[in-house]
Motif scaffolding. Structure first.
Motif, short mmCIF file in Angstrom:
data_model
loop_
_atom_site.label_atom_id
_atom_site.label_comp_id
_atom_site.label_asym_id
_atom_site.label_seq_id
_atom_site.Cartn_x
_atom_site.Cartn_y
_atom_site.Cartn_z
N GLU A 55 2.69 -28.56 -43.43
CA GLU A 55 2.92 -29.07 -44.75
C GLU A 55 4.14 -28.76 -45.40
O GLU A 55 4.77 -29.86 -46.13
CB GLU A 55 1.83 -28.03 -45.63
N LYS A 56 4.95 -27.78 -44.88
CA LYS A 56 6.37 -27.55 -45.27
C LYS A 56 7.33 -28.84 -44.66
O LYS A 56 8.18 -29.48 -45.41
CB LYS A 56 6.96 -26.46 -44.78
N SER A 57 6.98 -29.18 -43.43
CA SER A 57 7.86 -30.23 -42.81
C SER A 57 7.61 -31.48 -43.62
O SER A 57 8.42 -32.32 -43.84
CB SER A 57 7.41 -30.55 -41.46
N PHE A 58 6.11 -31.70 -43.90
CA PHE A 58 5.79 -32.95 -44.66
C PHE A 58 6.45 -33.04 -45.94
O PHE A 58 6.73 -34.07 -46.58
CB PHE A 58 4.36 -33.48 -44.51
N LEU A 59 6.48 -32.14 -46.66
CA LEU A 59 6.96 -31.97 -48.05
C LEU A 59 8.27 -32.28 -48.07
O LEU A 59 8.82 -32.85 -48.83
CB LEU A 59 6.65 -30.42 -48.63
N ASN A 60 9.14 -31.70 -46.98
CA ASN A 60 10.57 -32.14 -46.85
C ASN A 60 10.81 -33.45 -46.78
O ASN A 60 11.62 -34.03 -47.10
CB ASN A 60 11.10 -31.27 -45.80
N ASP A 61 10.05 -33.98 -45.79
CA ASP A 61 10.06 -35.30 -45.45
C ASP A 61 9.77 -36.19 -46.88
O ASP A 61 10.60 -37.42 -47.18
CB ASP A 61 9.05 -36.09 -44.55
N LEU A 62 8.94 -35.66 -47.55
CA LEU A 62 8.66 -36.26 -48.90
C LEU A 62 9.92 -36.52 -50.00
O LEU A 62 10.10 -37.43 -50.46
CB LEU A 62 7.37 -35.97 -49.59
N LYS A 69 -6.78 -31.40 -43.98
CA LYS A 69 -6.97 -30.85 -42.55
C LYS A 69 -6.95 -29.21 -42.99
O LYS A 69 -7.96 -28.46 -42.29
CB LYS A 69 -5.83 -31.38 -41.68
N VAL A 70 -6.00 -28.61 -43.70
CA VAL A 70 -5.87 -27.05 -43.76
C VAL A 70 -7.06 -26.74 -44.64
O VAL A 70 -7.72 -25.68 -44.23
CB VAL A 70 -4.54 -26.86 -44.25
#
Length: 223
Positions: A112-119, A169-170
């Motif tokens: 989630e942290k990774s996808f949030l940074n991508d966003l 998913k989480v």
């Protein structure tokens, strides 16, 4: 009856009862721990999944409205002054930034942290291209929007979609954990019932043994 007579030794009986008491306390401790875990899972489900889900929906809604403003400015036949478009875009950007900050304060797993940074990166790129397109003239701004601006907006929606999917998913994993804890409490309850039955059998056996000894003593005294 053989079992009853084997319990004549008071020390053995006391030790066995002590062991049962310890088992009961241990089961009670484990049961309370499972209930606490279940409670924490439901709280996390609300605070870290349900509430953030509304934030993600809020972000998606503002991204959609931003895209509508840009389409009104460059694609449709509506003539929208650049100053008005920039004002509206900035309003939506502030709302999105606020929701992003709020979402970042929740409990996030590594993905989630990774996808949030991508966003966040996609939003930054989109903002730069939006400002560039709106700062140019109508014709040139339209070219920038159609060549890279629209694609940047689609990329942002894709990153947001990835974040929504991993959040779901989480959430499913939290539900599975809750089911495991619920199963554990059922096991502990069953063990408590079994121990209660064992204690009841022991009490009946001890009483029966005492009565048998009493009858033998009475027969002995009569003789």
């Amino acid at each position: 009856m053989k079992f009853a007579f084997s319990l004549k030794n008071k020390v053995k009986i006391a030790f066995l009862l002590f062991c049962i008491m310890c088992c009961t306390l241990l089961i009670r401790f484990l049961e309370d721990k499972s209930v606490k875990k279940i409670n924490e899972s439901f709280i996390s489900m609300y605070n870290d999944r349900l509430v953030p889900a509304t934030d993600l929906y809020f972000i998606a809604e503002n991204l959609y409205h931003k895209n509508t403003v840009l389409q009104d400015a460059f694609i449709t036949d509506n003539v929208v002054p650049a100053s008005v478009s920039i004002t509206k875009i900035n309003q939506h950007n502030r709302k999105i930034d606020s929701a992003i900050r709020k979402y970042g304060l929740t409990l996030l797993v590594k993905q989630e942290k990774s996808f949030l940074n991508d966003l966040k990166n996609a939003l930054t790129i989109q903002k730069v291209l939006e400002n560039k397109a709106l700062s140019l003239g109508s014709a040139e701004g339209k070219k920038v929007y159609e060549s890279v601006g629209r694609n940047a907006a689609n990329q942002t929606f894709d990153k947001l979609s990835d974040l929504i999917k991993i959040q779901s998913k989480v959430g499913d994993e939290l539900i599975k954990d809750s089911k495991i804890f619920v199963s554990g409490t059922k096991v502990y309850s069953t063990l408590q019932v079994i121990l209660a039955i064992v204690i009841g059998i022991m009490i009946v056996a001890i009483i029966s043994a005492s009565n048998a000894v009493k009858i033998q003593n009475e027969k002995f005294n009569l003789n």
